[in-house]
Write a protein that holds these residues in place. Structure first.
Motif: not given
Length: 282
Positions: A87-88, A93-95, A132-134, A169-172
């Motif tokens: 779900t996350v 992905r949808r975001a 996984e986040i671009p 992590h920098p995306k957190a």
């Protein structure tokens, strides 16, 4: 002069993510929106509509995604963990597809296992999702809870071991919910309490505050009860939200209401926050 914070709310998307969401935003006077991209109370993952995605992306509206309430990355249940992970990943992905800036996820509960085991689980299952986040993708915004039960993160101080489990992590990023923080023991009803809370957040996680859920509280400070109230109608009061926007840690950080009541009440809450913001800017 500090950077202006966009003020908006969680919107209904009946009729389509863009059609319904943007209409609801207009109805409540929102400058930014938060949306669900799938059923907030179930595990079914909804595919997006490319046409609606494009319209929302091209509208220029600042947007955030909130993942469903069932998600618990700290759960000892293998089934819940598997579904939460999926779900996350789906929310991220949808975001990305709608151009959202962040994906809000509740920090979860250890339930019946030890906090140490739950944090180790975050490292094993949530950290890979961050990887996984671009680079141009959304941040994953950790929303501390009110402190009930075996919650992994409630106070600002709880963010330190949580972020450590994610290797900083920098995306957190962080989504601070004012009702949750108040319920967890941060006395946001006073100017001193607002300053102390945001100073502590800066000391622990500088630059990571990306979104504020602006909610008053039906219950007293330290109650550990997650019951939102309209702005100024609860135990936090009106003025602390102005103090919040004036603090440099919150400068330019969007405020999103998740308050009760019909659209008229949401419009009133947003208008009140805008008045506080604009008064602080004069």
């Amino acid at each position: 002069m500090t950077s202006l914070s966009l003020i908006g709310g969680h919107v209904f998307v009946t009729g389509g993510l863009a059609k319904g969401g943007l209409q609801c935003a207009s109805d409540i006077g929102a400058e930014m929106i938060q949306v669900f991209v799938t059923n907030p109370r179930g595990w079914a993952l909804t595919a997006g509509d490319p046409e609606q995605d494009a319209k929302l992306r091209e509208s220029g509206m600042s947007s955030f995604v909130h993942v469903p309430y069932l998600v618990n990355m700290g759960s000892p249940s293998a089934d819940t963990l598997e579904k939460s992970t999926a779900t996350v990943r789906h929310g991220l992905r949808r975001a990305y597809e709608i151009g959202a800036e962040g994906v809000v996820v509740h920090t979860g509960s250890a339930v019946s296992q030890s906090r140490e085991d739950a944090l180790r689980q975050l490292h094993e299952h949530l950290l890979p999702l961050l990887e996984e986040i671009p680079d141009d993708g959304p941040d994953l915004l950790l929303e501390p809870m009110a402190g009930q039960g075996a919650m992994l993160c409630a106070t600002v101080q709880d963010l330190e071991p949580y972020l450590t489990a994610l290797d900083w992590h920098p995306k957190a990023g962080v989504c601070l919910d004012t009702c949750h923080a108040f319920a967890a023991g941060h006395d946001l009803s006073t100017a001193a309490g607002v300053k102390e809370t945001l100073d502590a957040l800066h000391a622990i996680a500088p630059g990571r505050l990306k979104l504020i859920h602006a909610n008053d509280s039906k219950d007293v400070c330290g109650s550990k009860k997650d019951r939102h109230e309209n702005i100024g109608a609860g135990h936090i009061g009106i003025e602390p939200f102005g103090e919040l926007m004036r603090h440099p840690v919150a400068a330019g950080v969007p405020l999103c209401i998740e308050t009760p009541g019909p659209i008229d009440k949401h419009r009133e809450d947003i208008e009140l926050l805008k008045k506080l913001r604009d008064r602080e800017e004069r």
